[in-house]
Design an enzyme around this catalytic site. Sequence first.
Site, PDB file in Angstrom:
ATOM      1  CB  SER A 192      -0.953   0.025   1.202  1.00 36.45           C
ATOM      2  OG  SER A 192      -1.818  -1.061   1.153  1.00 36.45           O
ATOM      3  CG  HIS A 244      -2.104   3.722   3.723  1.00 36.68           C
ATOM      4  ND1 HIS A 244      -3.414   3.534   4.099  1.00 36.68           N
ATOM      5  CD2 HIS A 244      -1.630   2.485   3.426  1.00 36.68           C
ATOM      6  CE1 HIS A 244      -3.721   2.250   4.018  1.00 36.68           C
ATOM      7  NE2 HIS A 244      -2.646   1.599   3.616  1.00 36.68           N
TER       8      HIS A 244
END
Length: 337
Positions: A192, A244
């Site tokens: 991610s 993230h």
Amino acid sequence: MARGGDLEGGRGIKSGGGGGRGSPAGNGYSSTSAPYLIEETGTQWTSWLVPMFVVANIAVFLVAMYINDCPKQYHSRAEGSCVAGFLGRFSFEPIRDNPLFGPSSATLEKLGALQWGKIVEKREGWRLVTCMWLHAGIIHLIANMLSLVVIGVRLEQQFGFVRVGIIYLVSGFGGSVLSSLFLRAGIAVGASGALFGLLGAMLSELITNWTIYTNKAAALVTLFVIIAINLAIGILPHVDNFAHIGGFLSGFLLGFVLLPRPQFAWLERRNLPAGAGFKSKYKPYQYVLWVVSLALLIAGFTVALVMLFRGVNGHESCHWCKYLSCIPTSKWKCDTF
């Protein structure tokens, strides 16, 4: 990236540098293939690196499942039996242990999952890279790979495999570094951080090449909404939003460094009369953004790595930062605080 003590949803692996709770597209990432139009299209590259990344991630997952060999592991009656037992040693851990249909947290840790103690105390810095190739389960893997194809193929077609490859790998590393500063318990896996880096690069590419786009306002709003939704998903429990954020910031700065487009007049200089002057390759503001972004990127990585290997706890330096990754509610608790 998937994060947690064991597996996400079960005992809790966090997905972030890898997906889990939130990756672009499948994990919750909303995505768009072409939110804006370019007035002059340049050379279109053939995308091959992004598909190779997809193949590599699938191959690593298969290796993890082979090594995991669920039927040979002891499972208590409360945990249940392996899922899809007909797959033999490729069968999944019991749902109670891993609801994402994948290997055990012990297997992921053995193969290179992100774990603060092993990185800092045992100096296994290679985990900052290997964790982004591991996934907590097949759901986690599919979500991230769909996102990678949707976002990555378009960027590679426009800018080539070298620049997109650098953004993907460096962003994944950046997500791992920031995650390690705040994730003190459990493990984390997933791509991610790298995927958010591609989203960040899309945003900075739009900004630095602002003058050559049509529908600029719509494009900017679209990207902001996509990014905001995906970051918001990261505040749910068991999702590593620090991966993230770290990946996004890395990709955003790299976009200013690697993705500026030359001015049209410079591209057409060969068609100008002999002796005719032409503008510089890039606009002045593009040069400024390039210098500032590169300086911030180098400084950020240097400071973060020094803090990490000195054992600094990010939560002690930033008490409110814990709410960037999980906000406790009456529905769930943030046990990683």
